[in-house]
Motif scaffolding. Structure first.
Motif, PDB file in Angstrom:
ATOM      1  N   ALA A 125       0.821  -1.215   0.000  1.00 53.80           N
ATOM      2  CA  ALA A 125       0.000   0.000   0.000  1.00 53.80           C
ATOM      3  C   ALA A 125       0.854   1.264   0.000  1.00 53.80           C
ATOM      4  O   ALA A 125       0.323   2.378  -0.081  1.00 53.80           O
ATOM      5  CB  ALA A 125      -0.927   0.001   1.219  1.00 53.80           C
ATOM      6  N   GLY A 126       2.176   1.095   0.093  1.00 54.21           N
ATOM      7  CA  GLY A 126       3.064   2.252   0.103  1.00 54.21           C
ATOM      8  C   GLY A 126       3.197   2.908   1.462  1.00 54.21           C
ATOM      9  O   GLY A 126       3.744   4.015   1.577  1.00 54.21           O
ATOM     10  N   LEU A 127       2.751   2.237   2.524  1.00 55.92           N
ATOM     11  CA  LEU A 127       2.759   2.844   3.856  1.00 55.92           C
ATOM     12  C   LEU A 127       4.100   2.708   4.567  1.00 55.92           C
ATOM     13  O   LEU A 127       4.300   3.302   5.625  1.00 55.92           O
ATOM     14  CB  LEU A 127       1.668   2.214   4.733  1.00 55.92           C
ATOM     15  N   LEU A 128       5.018   1.937   3.985  1.00 55.69           N
ATOM     16  CA  LEU A 128       6.318   1.745   4.627  1.00 55.69           C
ATOM     17  C   LEU A 128       7.458   2.365   3.826  1.00 55.69           C
ATOM     18  O   LEU A 128       8.627   2.134   4.136  1.00 55.69           O
ATOM     19  CB  LEU A 128       6.591   0.245   4.829  1.00 55.69           C
ATOM     20  N   ASP A 129       7.116   3.159   2.817  1.00 58.85           N
ATOM     21  CA  ASP A 129       8.157   3.810   2.014  1.00 58.85           C
ATOM     22  C   ASP A 129       9.062   4.655   2.904  1.00 58.85           C
ATOM     23  O   ASP A 129       8.577   5.464   3.721  1.00 58.85           O
ATOM     24  CB  ASP A 129       7.521   4.706   0.940  1.00 58.85           C
ATOM     25  N   SER A 142      11.813 -12.892   0.542  1.00 62.89           N
ATOM     26  CA  SER A 142      10.918 -12.432  -0.517  1.00 62.89           C
ATOM     27  C   SER A 142      10.594 -10.945  -0.357  1.00 62.89           C
ATOM     28  O   SER A 142      10.467 -10.212  -1.343  1.00 62.89           O
ATOM     29  CB  SER A 142       9.629 -13.250  -0.522  1.00 62.89           C
ATOM     30  N   PHE A 143      10.482 -10.477   0.895  1.00 65.15           N
ATOM     31  CA  PHE A 143      10.179  -9.063   1.141  1.00 65.15           C
ATOM     32  C   PHE A 143      11.297  -8.178   0.610  1.00 65.15           C
ATOM     33  O   PHE A 143      11.043  -7.175  -0.068  1.00 65.15           O
ATOM     34  CB  PHE A 143       9.993  -8.844   2.648  1.00 65.15           C
ATOM     35  N   PHE A 147      10.631  -5.247  -2.089  1.00 63.04           N
ATOM     36  CA  PHE A 147      10.566  -3.873  -1.566  1.00 63.04           C
ATOM     37  C   PHE A 147      11.969  -3.418  -1.165  1.00 63.04           C
ATOM     38  O   PHE A 147      12.329  -3.385   0.013  1.00 63.04           O
ATOM     39  CB  PHE A 147       9.615  -3.808  -0.372  1.00 63.04           C
ATOM     40  N   GLU A 148      12.746  -3.016  -2.148  1.00 61.48           N
ATOM     41  CA  GLU A 148      14.154  -2.685  -1.926  1.00 61.48           C
ATOM     42  C   GLU A 148      14.346  -1.391  -1.138  1.00 61.48           C
ATOM     43  O   GLU A 148      15.391  -1.205  -0.500  1.00 61.48           O
ATOM     44  CB  GLU A 148      14.877  -2.588  -3.267  1.00 61.48           C
ATOM     45  N   ASP A 149      13.378  -0.483  -1.176  1.00 61.10           N
ATOM     46  CA  ASP A 149      13.551   0.827  -0.543  1.00 61.10           C
ATOM     47  C   ASP A 149      13.131   0.853   0.919  1.00 61.10           C
ATOM     48  O   ASP A 149      13.234   1.891   1.577  1.00 61.10           O
ATOM     49  CB  ASP A 149      12.756   1.897  -1.309  1.00 61.10           C
ATOM     50  N   ILE A 150      12.645  -0.270   1.434  1.00 59.24           N
ATOM     51  CA  ILE A 150      12.237  -0.334   2.839  1.00 59.24           C
ATOM     52  C   ILE A 150      13.379  -0.937   3.647  1.00 59.24           C
ATOM     53  O   ILE A 150      13.973  -1.942   3.251  1.00 59.24           O
ATOM     54  CB  ILE A 150      10.962  -1.184   3.003  1.00 59.24           C
TER      55      ILE A 150
END
Length: 329
Positions: A125-129, A142-143, A147-150
């Motif tokens: 959802a983009g809430l952890l950017d 897998s995460f 999601f490389e930017d988190i």
């Protein structure tokens, strides 16, 4: 909506537990029981909660037990805290309606947390950017790929602003005790822990997995160090001779060490670690089999398939196909 005020004028905090399909009951029950006990031992209704989910009717946890929901995914109070309860097959449970609802509520300033695998939903959802987060250790490989930017931690829970993530299992207790201590003091949190027979409260600095010596049942510093190096170098495996040199041993001494304590050669043990990561990526991501092979240190897809079949008695392609059938059932 107006915030809830208790009869003595104090502010009551409300949690909205969003129960996803096949959520993990342990993470959910640990969290909600901590709130219930906080109310009981304080003699006040410090916390209230509602169970929410798509459709607002019934949802089922991973054991098959059904839970009657109090509400659909609808507008909530701005000072509520949303806790998404994840479990198995989290990608399937992450629906478009859920993501849109989370984005809308987050824009309104609502605090959002994820239990167990629900960090995936928050990330989607983009809430952890640009945030720090954690997720169950089995889902970390897998995460990271998706999601490389988190900034992913290995902690039992992580709090970054108004975003909360936990690793699952009993880590929900630690996270709730932290929130209770922040709201009402450490003494109340300690009373809740006593009621839960929880004698060792972990912080966000504690790691979710057992230490390597505990996991392998052997307390040998050089063996533990070599295994740590192996786990940190999956994509580019290190040769046994270099591993031995890194801990001040000869290759023959390293071979004897592994044979004595683990009944495996260093090469075989390393291979099994790499294959376990490969299996996690096959089961939890849409990465191609070739990319999974490369991520786990196999330069040849045919060699990867041969090793995978020897260990798991199936090919990577069949494993991926079986997972697809499970998700559609």
């Amino acid at each position: 909506m107006e915030p809830m005020i208790d009869v003595d004028g104090s502010h009551r905090k409300r949690f909205i537990f969003v129960l996803l399909d096949k959520f993990t009951m342990l993470s959910f029950s640990c969290a909600i029981e901590a709130l219930r006990i906080a109310n009981r031992v304080s003699g006040k209704q410090l916390y209230t909660w509602k169970l929410a989910g798509e459709g607002g009717e019934t949802t089922y946890c991973s054991t098959g037990t059904g839970f009657k929901l109090d509400m659909d995914l609808e507008e909530i109070n701005r000072d509520d805290i949303v806790l998404i309860c994840g479990g198995i097959e989290i990608q399937t449970a992450t629906t478009k309606k859920l993501l849109n609802w989370l984005r809308r509520e987050a824009r309104r300033g609502v605090s959002v947390g994820g239990l167990c695998t629900a960090s995936y939903v928050m990330a989607k959802a983009g809430l952890l950017d640009k945030k720090r987060a954690t997720i169950h250790w089995e889902n970390q490989d897998s995460f990271v790929e998706e999601f490389e930017d988190i900034t992913l931690t290995k902690s039992v829970y992580t709090i970054d602003g108004n975003r909360i993530t936990t690793a699952g299992g009993t880590s929900s207790i630690d996270m709730m005790l932290k929130l209770i201590a922040t709201d009402h003091g450490q003494d109340l949190a300690n009373l809740v822990a006593d009621q839960l027979i929880y004698s060792s409260i972990r912080t966000d600095q504690d790691q979710q997995r057992l230490s390597i010596p505990t996991r392998i049942g052997v307390r040998h510093p050089k063996l533990s160090r070599v295994i740590q190096i192996m786990e940190e170098n999956i994509e580019d495996p290190i040769s046994p001779s270099v591993l031995a040199s890194d801990v001040g041993m000869s290759t023959r001494q390293l071979e004897r060490l592994f044979r004595r304590y683990l009944n495996l050669s260093p090469k075989r043990y390393y291979m099994e670690i790499r294959l376990q990561k490969a299996r996690n990526l096959l089961m939890q991501t849409d990465m191609s089999v070739i990319n999974v092979a490369l991520a786990c240190g196999f330069t040849s897809p045919s060699h990867f398939s041969k090793c995978y079949r020897a260990h798991y008695d199936t090919t990577p392609y069949r494993e991926r196909g079986t997972q697809g059938m499970r998700a559609s059932n």
